[in-house]
Design an enzyme around this catalytic site. Sequence first.
Site, PDB file in Angstrom:
ATOM      1  CB  ALA A 164      42.459  36.368  29.676  1.00  0.00           C
ATOM      2  CB  SER A 203      36.601  32.197  36.749  1.00  0.00           C
ATOM      3  OG  SER A 203      36.039  31.406  35.726  1.00  0.00           O
ATOM      4  CE  LYS A 204      37.356  29.404  31.622  1.00  0.00           C
ATOM      5  NZ  LYS A 204      38.294  28.285  31.666  1.00  0.00           N
ATOM      6  CG  ASP A 205      38.091  38.988  33.494  1.00  0.00           C
ATOM      7  OD1 ASP A 205      37.719  38.620  32.364  1.00  0.00           O
ATOM      8  OD2 ASP A 205      37.581  39.942  34.117  1.00  0.00           O
TER       9      ASP A 205
END
Length: 345
Positions: free
Chosen positions: A52, A47-49
Site C-alpha cells: 500500500a 504484509s500488505k502495509d
Amino acid sequence: MDKNKNVFDNVLQLIGSTPLIKLNRMTTEIDGEFYAKVEAFNPGHSSKDRIALHIIEEAERQGILTPGDTIIETTSGNTGFSIAMVSIIKGYECILAVSSKSSADKIDMLKSMGAKVYVCPAHVNADDPRSYYQVAKRLHEENKGSIYINQYFNQLNIDAHYNSTGPEIWDQTNGEITHLVACSGTGGTISGIAKYLKEQNPNVKIIGVDAYGSVLKKYHETREFDDKEIYPYRIEGLGKNLIPTATDFDVIDKFIKVTDEESAHTAREISNTEGLFVGYTSGAAMQAVKQLSEEGEFKPTDKVVVVFPDHGSRYMSKVYNDKWMEDQGFFDSKNKVHTTIEYVK
Ligand code: PMP
C-alpha cells in the site's frame, strides 16, 4: 523522528522491518531450523502495509495522485485495511470492493478505517460484472481523479517486497537462508522476495503455497490455465481463480497445495505452541512445511523462512471460533474441540 528512541512522525514510518522469530516447538520433529517472518508486526497487522505504501508513494512520485484524490482497490481485506490506513495519513478517499467470502470482522475493520466498502459475490467468474474486479474497474471509470491499485496486475506489488521484505530476510538470516515458504495470492510477496534472494544466491529454494480450488500450482507446472481446478474453498488470501501478472512464476521452484481443514488446525497450533497469534494463511504456510518435511524436503543444516502474512485477531469469527470450525466439519475424532473455558454458574 528518532527511530532509536522509538519516536515517529506518523504510523507509516513503522511499516516494514518486521521480526524474524525462531520456531521452537512446532518443528522439533522436523530436520532444519525454522524462522517465521511475522508480518503482523506491521502497524496495519499484515504484509500488505508494504505494498500500500509503496504503490501510493510511487503514484505520488509520478504526479498521478494529489491529496483529495480517490484510491480504489479489490481486496480480501488486508490490502484494503493498509490502503485505508495510508489514505488517512496522506489525505485520500478510499473505496474498496471486497469479496463476500471476507469475514465480517474484516469488513467492519475497513469501515472503521474510514473506507467506503462494496461487498461483491465470491463465487462468480472474474469477468462477471458483479465480481469485485469488475466493480472496482467500473468505480475507477466513474470516479475522475481516482487510481486503481489493481494488486493482482501491478508490478509495483512485486517491487515493494523486492525492495523491503527480500533484503530484510537476507540480512536477518546472514545470507544463510536455504528455503522460503510463502503463500501465493497476488504472488507479490513470494515473487518479490524470491527475486531478491535468487539474485543473492540462486540456490535458495522458493516454495509457493496454494489452495485446493486454485489454478496456481497447475499453471506453474504446465503453463496451462485449467478452469477445472477451480472450486470454492475457505482460506482467504491464498490461491486464485485467475493468473495474476504480479506472480513471477519463473522465480518459484514449486507449489504445494494445502487443505482448508489442516491449515485451520495448524493456525491454532501455532498460537498454542509458539505463542504467535497469526492468521489462516500462516497456518497454511506451516501446514505446507509439515507436508514438505514428509516429502523429505529439508536437511538438518537447512535454514527455512516461513512467511506469516497477518494477525489472528482478523479470524475471531472463523479459525479461532469453535462454532465456525464445527460448522465446517473441522472437528472430528482426530481433531477434538479443545476448549479451556469453564462457565461458573
Ligand atoms: N495471506 C493473506 C492473509 C493475504 O491477505 C494475502 C494476500 N492476498 C496473502 C497471504 C498472499 O500474499 P500475496 O498476495 O502477496 O501473494
